[in-house]
Scaffold this motif. Structure first.
Motif, PDB file in Angstrom:
ATOM      1  N   GLN A  27       1.883  -2.547  -0.564  1.00 36.44           N
ATOM      2  CA  GLN A  27       2.797  -2.713  -1.684  1.00 36.44           C
ATOM      3  C   GLN A  27       2.237  -1.607  -2.775  1.00 36.44           C
ATOM      4  O   GLN A  27       3.231  -1.144  -3.244  1.00 36.44           O
ATOM      5  CB  GLN A  27       2.402  -4.096  -2.186  1.00 36.44           C
ATOM      6  CG  GLN A  27       2.835  -5.248  -1.378  1.00 36.44           C
ATOM      7  CD  GLN A  27       2.385  -6.672  -1.822  1.00 36.44           C
ATOM      8  OE1 GLN A  27       2.073  -6.786  -3.001  1.00 36.44           O
ATOM      9  NE2 GLN A  27       2.907  -7.691  -1.313  1.00 36.44           N
ATOM     10  N   VAL A  28       1.208  -1.232  -3.078  1.00 34.55           N
ATOM     11  CA  VAL A  28       0.839  -0.338  -3.758  1.00 34.55           C
ATOM     12  C   VAL A  28       1.390   1.179  -3.164  1.00 34.55           C
ATOM     13  O   VAL A  28       2.012   1.879  -4.230  1.00 34.55           O
ATOM     14  CB  VAL A  28      -0.815   0.014  -4.177  1.00 34.55           C
ATOM     15  CG1 VAL A  28      -0.979   1.438  -5.047  1.00 34.55           C
ATOM     16  CG2 VAL A  28      -1.286  -1.309  -4.839  1.00 34.55           C
ATOM     17  N   GLU A  86      -2.294  -3.672 -10.773  1.00 34.24           N
ATOM     18  CA  GLU A  86      -3.194  -2.472  -9.939  1.00 34.24           C
ATOM     19  C   GLU A  86      -3.366  -1.495 -10.750  1.00 34.24           C
ATOM     20  O   GLU A  86      -4.703  -0.774 -10.825  1.00 34.24           O
ATOM     21  CB  GLU A  86      -2.826  -2.237  -8.790  1.00 34.24           C
ATOM     22  CG  GLU A  86      -2.279  -3.378  -7.633  1.00 34.24           C
ATOM     23  CD  GLU A  86      -1.032  -4.112  -7.969  1.00 34.24           C
ATOM     24  OE1 GLU A  86      -1.124  -5.348  -7.369  1.00 34.24           O
ATOM     25  OE2 GLU A  86      -0.064  -3.551  -8.764  1.00 34.24           O
ATOM     26  N   GLN A 134     -10.188   0.578  -6.411  1.00 42.48           N
ATOM     27  CA  GLN A 134      -9.980   0.051  -5.037  1.00 42.48           C
ATOM     28  C   GLN A 134      -9.684   1.505  -4.339  1.00 42.48           C
ATOM     29  O   GLN A 134      -9.536   2.401  -4.825  1.00 42.48           O
ATOM     30  CB  GLN A 134      -8.805  -0.937  -5.139  1.00 42.48           C
ATOM     31  CG  GLN A 134      -8.802  -2.199  -5.728  1.00 42.48           C
ATOM     32  CD  GLN A 134      -9.987  -3.081  -5.018  1.00 42.48           C
ATOM     33  OE1 GLN A 134     -10.135  -3.119  -3.779  1.00 42.48           O
ATOM     34  NE2 GLN A 134     -10.691  -3.761  -6.003  1.00 42.48           N
ATOM     35  N   SER A 189       1.440  -1.671 -13.340  1.00 41.92           N
ATOM     36  CA  SER A 189       1.478  -2.711 -12.714  1.00 41.92           C
ATOM     37  C   SER A 189       0.140  -3.449 -12.804  1.00 41.92           C
ATOM     38  O   SER A 189      -0.759  -2.737 -13.455  1.00 41.92           O
ATOM     39  CB  SER A 189       1.671  -2.296 -11.007  1.00 41.92           C
ATOM     40  OG  SER A 189       0.487  -1.372 -10.885  1.00 41.92           O
ATOM     41  N   ASP A 208       0.450  -5.777   2.927  1.00 44.74           N
ATOM     42  CA  ASP A 208      -1.080  -6.301   2.260  1.00 44.74           C
ATOM     43  C   ASP A 208      -0.832  -5.357   0.969  1.00 44.74           C
ATOM     44  O   ASP A 208       0.005  -4.978   0.691  1.00 44.74           O
ATOM     45  CB  ASP A 208      -2.043  -6.109   3.154  1.00 44.74           C
ATOM     46  CG  ASP A 208      -2.221  -4.601   3.447  1.00 44.74           C
ATOM     47  OD1 ASP A 208      -1.687  -3.648   2.756  1.00 44.74           O
ATOM     48  OD2 ASP A 208      -2.859  -4.043   4.388  1.00 44.74           O
ATOM     49  N   LYS A 209      -1.927  -5.766   0.163  1.00 40.63           N
ATOM     50  CA  LYS A 209      -1.967  -5.267  -1.290  1.00 40.63           C
ATOM     51  C   LYS A 209      -1.931  -3.698  -1.250  1.00 40.63           C
ATOM     52  O   LYS A 209      -1.226  -3.072  -2.081  1.00 40.63           O
ATOM     53  CB  LYS A 209      -3.372  -5.589  -2.007  1.00 40.63           C
ATOM     54  CG  LYS A 209      -3.663  -5.292  -3.362  1.00 40.63           C
ATOM     55  CD  LYS A 209      -2.268  -5.492  -4.255  1.00 40.63           C
ATOM     56  CE  LYS A 209      -2.148  -6.938  -4.604  1.00 40.63           C
ATOM     57  NZ  LYS A 209      -1.324  -7.414  -5.502  1.00 40.63           N
TER      58      LYS A 209
END
Length: 249
Positions: free
Chosen positions: A133-134, A161, A168, A159, A129-130
């Motif tokens: 990936q981060v 993000e 987030q 990136s 999920d996001k």
């Protein structure tokens, strides 16, 4: 290991509780209570958490949640080889890729940054999920720094993000890592800007970005106890009571 009476085991997540249903009831309760202790102590007392994780592991080594908890407890104590083995076991049991970033970070801890980079480019990353990936991006950047590739680490962290203005759960850590990489590369002014952005997004104090920013700005903090001692010395003229007594004799 002793467990406080108020810990019942009911505190664990329902998914973990469901996993434990494969065990006899009394055993499931014992395992659950130990897992609760692992979760409670992991940040403030890693060694204690590790001890409880070993108990849970002896009781139920075939439960994926137990292997995962043992992995995180070992990881918190920098036992990277042991942590990696536990994470691999949990992954075999569940088939999930969720642990992929922390497994890669274990490779870094074992002095194998090249292996961590290989994992960062593996197909499993696309299944994360996001947040995962981060996290993988952070690990990859760390691996680049391990190898002395500062510019590559900076590029790795650049990136969508990082550029996003929305906050987030991962934003503060991502901005902090970017600022730290910039500083390591000698780009102090840019680093200061990103440490400031990290402070803005760090709502739960997960980083020491504010301290790093103050350090760059030349701000020094004096401990309150030291301040009190200095004031006492000033009031007494800098002499200690024992010296004054010696002069009287």
């Amino acid at each position: 290991m002793p467990i406080p009476e108020e810990v019942t085991g009911d505190e664990i997540d329902k998914d973990v509780r469901q996993e434990l249903q494969s065990l006899p009831k009394t055993l499931a309760e014992d395992v659950a209570r130990n897992l609760v202790m692992v979760a409670r102590l992991l940040d403030e007392d890693p060694e204690g958490a590790y001890g409880y994780s070993r108990v849970a592991l002896r009781l139920a080594s075939r439960v994926a949640a137990v292997r995962e908890a043992a992995g995180f407890a070992a990881y918190a104590n920098q036992k990277y080889g042991e942590a990696l083995a536990e994470f691999r076991a949990a992954r075999r049991m569940t088939g999930s890729v969720e642990l992929w970033p922390v497994m890669a970070d274990c490779e870094r801890g074992l002095g194998r940054p090249e292996k961590a980079l290989d994992m960062a480019g593996a197909p499993e990353v696309h299944k994360l999920d996001k947040a995962g990936q981060v996290e993988m991006r952070l690990v990859a950047a760390g691996a680049r720094r391990d190898m002395g590739q500062l510019d590559a680490a900076i590029v790795t962290l650049q990136s969508p993000e990082l550029a996003s203005n929305s906050v987030q759960p991962w934003t503060a850590r991502l901005r902090y890592a970017y600022a730290d990489a910039l500083l390591a590369a000698g780009r102090e002014q840019e680093a200061r800007e990103w440490f400031a952005k990290a402070v803005e997004s760090d709502r739960d104090g997960s980083t020491d970005a504010s301290d790093r920013l103050a350090e760059l700005d030349g701000v020094e903090f004096m401990d309150a106890l030291d301040e009190d001692e200095n004031e006492d010395e000033s009031e007494s003229g800098g002499e200690s009571p024992s010296t004054e007594d010696g002069d009287k004799d």
